[in-house]
Design a protein around this motif. Structure first.
Motif, PDB file in Angstrom:
ATOM      1  N   ASN A 190     -10.460   1.242   2.229  1.00 53.15           N
ATOM      2  CA  ASN A 190      -9.380   0.298   2.522  1.00 53.15           C
ATOM      3  C   ASN A 190      -8.589  -0.020   1.268  1.00 53.15           C
ATOM      4  O   ASN A 190      -7.360  -0.134   1.304  1.00 53.15           O
ATOM      5  N   LEU A 191      -9.294  -0.176   0.146  1.00 52.49           N
ATOM      6  CA  LEU A 191      -8.601  -0.458  -1.121  1.00 52.49           C
ATOM      7  C   LEU A 191      -7.675   0.691  -1.489  1.00 52.49           C
ATOM      8  O   LEU A 191      -6.575   0.478  -1.999  1.00 52.49           O
ATOM      9  N   ALA A 192      -8.121   1.923  -1.255  1.00 52.72           N
ATOM     10  CA  ALA A 192      -7.341   3.086  -1.666  1.00 52.72           C
ATOM     11  C   ALA A 192      -6.355   3.535  -0.589  1.00 52.72           C
ATOM     12  O   ALA A 192      -5.525   4.403  -0.838  1.00 52.72           O
ATOM     13  N   GLY A 193      -6.460   2.978   0.615  1.00 52.88           N
ATOM     14  CA  GLY A 193      -5.533   3.350   1.698  1.00 52.88           C
ATOM     15  C   GLY A 193      -5.816   4.710   2.298  1.00 52.88           C
ATOM     16  O   GLY A 193      -4.970   5.273   2.989  1.00 52.88           O
ATOM     17  N   ILE A 194      -7.014   5.246   2.034  1.00 49.10           N
ATOM     18  CA  ILE A 194      -7.349   6.596   2.510  1.00 49.10           C
ATOM     19  C   ILE A 194      -8.044   6.512   3.876  1.00 49.10           C
ATOM     20  O   ILE A 194      -8.272   5.418   4.392  1.00 49.10           O
ATOM     21  N   ALA A 224      -5.261  10.263   1.777  1.00 45.93           N
ATOM     22  CA  ALA A 224      -4.339   9.587   2.680  1.00 45.93           C
ATOM     23  C   ALA A 224      -3.592  10.613   3.524  1.00 45.93           C
ATOM     24  O   ALA A 224      -3.106  11.629   3.009  1.00 45.93           O
ATOM     25  N   MET A 272       0.850  -1.184   0.000  1.00 44.50           N
ATOM     26  CA  MET A 272       0.000   0.000   0.000  1.00 44.50           C
ATOM     27  C   MET A 272       0.887   1.235   0.000  1.00 44.50           C
ATOM     28  O   MET A 272       2.029   1.187  -0.372  1.00 44.50           O
ATOM     29  N   ARG A 273       0.331   2.345   0.481  1.00 45.68           N
ATOM     30  CA  ARG A 273       1.036   3.622   0.406  1.00 45.68           C
ATOM     31  C   ARG A 273       2.172   3.688   1.407  1.00 45.68           C
ATOM     32  O   ARG A 273       2.102   4.391   2.387  1.00 45.68           O
ATOM     33  N   MET A 314      -6.936   3.081  -6.421  1.00 47.29           N
ATOM     34  CA  MET A 314      -6.121   4.083  -5.706  1.00 47.29           C
ATOM     35  C   MET A 314      -5.916   5.315  -6.578  1.00 47.29           C
ATOM     36  O   MET A 314      -6.069   6.447  -6.106  1.00 47.29           O
ATOM     37  N   TYR A 332      -4.108   4.007   5.703  1.00 49.40           N
ATOM     38  CA  TYR A 332      -3.207   2.860   5.850  1.00 49.40           C
ATOM     39  C   TYR A 332      -1.796   3.368   6.175  1.00 49.40           C
ATOM     40  O   TYR A 332      -1.279   4.251   5.479  1.00 49.40           O
TER      41      TYR A 332
END
Lengths: 98, 475
Positions: free
Chosen positions: B432-436, B459, A58-59, B386, B195
């Motif tokens: 959750n998929l995008a990590g935001i 994020a 991930m990021r 993302m 994330y």
């Protein structure tokens, strides 16, 4: 997704790969539920994913380094405290080699 | 005397600092309340009175000696998936019944250093797999708004405890909506951090690339305060981000002038309960009134989110849960003849149905011949999702959406229809998929049931969504 048509999920076969026993009842129940779920998730095959990088992380940074040095860690006693079976301070398991 | 059911962290700190109450008094009062009333909700799995009262006495001594701490003497309920040294941690599973954590999770250690008290462990779907908390191996938690309904999940115990006033604040974890959706159903505030914002060390893993621990509270300000304490880079979690932690509480001004809020049209689809739509619309109008610019946006990949999520989440779950093999910890099945037999029997006896179903699906999507079509494709689809969010956030500071298409589920309503249950996560899994980051704030009601709105932010921009959530709370 490739063009080939999948025969679908074989629950009994996959359970063996997962090293998990299932009852006949569970196999039958999961088979129809997972057929339905797998049918649904095949939807991602509609996306054009050519040339897209997979996001395995991930990021965050690609690598995080630290010095290779000895540090304190969990004590032996603490690490063994939840052991289901212990013998001479070691994890006891069923016989592996004859 | 203080009204313990409505006491939040901020209020409790005022009472503690003024000497009106002690931490021991507060902790004991909560324990008494839980013992008297939790049989209606089954929010807690275990109480650790001795542990909590000893901690509270320590906090009182520190305060008397002039020491301070952001959470000094505040009891916090913990979802039974975050390890607290010396306390039981079952993850809602028979396979970990009686397991005692040998160390603190980093998020817990940070709370401990700030003076928090750990009084009990809250119920959850087994290994955080579920949206109703009905997948717990131990008990069914009930929604305090209406006990015929589920509290949501997987952090349903924490949500019910806070919603019922049986906790001042709690921690949950969110892998696909497991903080935000139960907060929405139980009428409390729930924050899923970006994330990497909070260390995952000591959070028993379900899906390592989505899992995040976060606060579940009575107010947005309390959520901001807890995040300030929990967040930050951690050498024990290489995926934790080296991004500075702002003083989130300083951003809560109530003024939204200069902010742009995007409204993604794909989140307003047919089939949403009209009261949910009305609630979200009212929140959007309120933001406009408070100075925000409202902008229509589009996230066309939303339709692929559930498929992408359930492939990646189950794939990672199948590998993460392979460790529960009866060798080093947890329950061990009797009568195994060899190690393979031991693993098979241990998992068969120790895991519940939903966990088994997800292990099978995850093993399948990773198996030879299917890996590229499922797991490989899902990882690429996640990249696109993302990118889509990143691009959308170039034009707005936050988004407002529904959290759940419906205001709740009756207990037992979704038994035997896992796909229907998965589809209910459509508005939460994308974060959750995008990590935001994402925040759930209560904003409406349908009969007894509470309805929340979701505020999504870029994020590491938790301050944006906390500011909006706080402004909505001041209505």
């Amino acid at each position: 997704m490739s063009e080939e048509k999948h025969n679908g999920i074989d629950v009994a076969y996959v359970a063996n790969l997962a090293r998990m026993s299932l009852t006949e009842y569970e196999i039958e129940k999961f088979q129809s539920q997972l057929d339905q779920i797998v049918g649904y998730v095949e939807k991602i095959g509609e996306l054009d994913l050519d040339g897209v990088e997979p996001s395995s992380r991930m990021r965050s940074l690609n690598n995080v380094y630290r010095k290779d040095e000895l540090r304190d860690s969990l004590s032996h006693d603490k690490a063994m405290a939840n052991a289901p079976e212990e013998l001479n301070g070691l994890f006891k398991v069923p016989k592996i080699v004859e | 005397m203080f009204d313990i059911k409505n006491l939040d962290i901020t209020g409790a700190l005022v009472l503690l600092d003024s000497g009106e109450i002690t931490s021991v008094g507060l902790t004991q009062a909560l324990i008494d309340l839980i013992k008297a009333e939790d049989s209606k909700y089954n929010a807690y799995l275990t109480l650790d009175e001795e542990y909590a009262l000893a901690q509270a006495a320590g906090a009182d001594a520190k305060r008397a000696a002039g020491e301070t701490g952001k959470l000094l003497g505040i009891p916090v309920a913990i979802k039974d998936v975050l390890n607290v040294e010396g306390q039981v941690c079952t993850c809602g599973s028979k396979i970990l019944e009686g397991y005692v954590s040998p160390y603190d999770a980093t998020a817990i250690a940070k709370l401990r250093a700030a003076g928090a008290i750990f009084l009990g462990r809250t119920n959850m779907d087994e290994f955080a797999m579920g949206s109703t908390t009905e997948n717990s191996a131990f008990q069914v938690t009930k929604n305090p708004c209406n006990t015929d309904y589920v509290p949501g999940g997987s952090s349903g115990g924490s949500a019910a405890a806070v919603g019922a006033g049986l906790a001042i604040a709690a921690l949950g974890t969110d892998t696909g909506g497991s903080i935000r959706q139960p907060a929405c159903f139980c009428g409390c505030v729930g924050l899923k951090p970006s994330y990497g914002r909070v260390s995952r060390f000591g959070l028993t893993a379900y899906c390592s690339s989505f899992d995040q621990a976060g606060p579940m509270t009575k107010t947005v300000k309390d959520a901001a305060l807890l995040l300030e304490v929990m967040a930050g880079v951690d050498e024990y979690d290489a995926s934790s981000a080296p991004v500075d932690v702002p003083e989130y509480t300083k951003h809560l001004t109530g003024d939204l002038t200069g902010m742009t809020i995007g409204i993604p049209k794909e989140y307003f689809i047919d089939g949403i309960d009209p009261e949910v739509s009305r609630t979200v619309k009212a929140a959007i109008d309120k933001c406009a009134e408070l100075g925000a610019e409202i902008k229509d946006i589009s996230l066309p990949l939303t339709d692929y989110a559930i498929a992408t999520y359930y492939i990646i989440a189950t794939a990672e779950a199948s590998t993460n849960l392979a460790r529960f093999d009866g060798v080093r910890y947890g329950a061990r099945a009797e009568g195994a003849t060899d190690p393979i037999d031991l693993y098979k029997k241990t998992k068969a006896a120790g895991f519940g149905e939903e966990v088994k179903r997800r292990i099978i699906l995850g093993t399948y999507v990773l198996s030879s011949g299917y890996y590229d079509a499922y797991y490989g494709s899902a990882q690429k689809a996640r990249t696109l999702i993302m990118q889509e969010f990143d691009k959308a956030f170039e034009d707005c500071d936050a988004m407002i959406t529904p959290i759940s298409p419906v205001p709740g589920y009756k207990i037992g309503e979704n038994e035997n229809d896992p796909l229907k249950m998965y589809l209910g996560d459509i508005f939460t899994v994308t974060a959750n998929l995008a990590g935001i980051c994402g925040l759930s704030v209560p904003y409406g009601k349908k009969d007894d049931l509470s309805i929340g709105v979701q505020i999504l932010g870029p994020a590491f921009k938790e301050e944006n969504i906390l500011k909006i959530g706080d402004a909505l709370e001041r209505k």
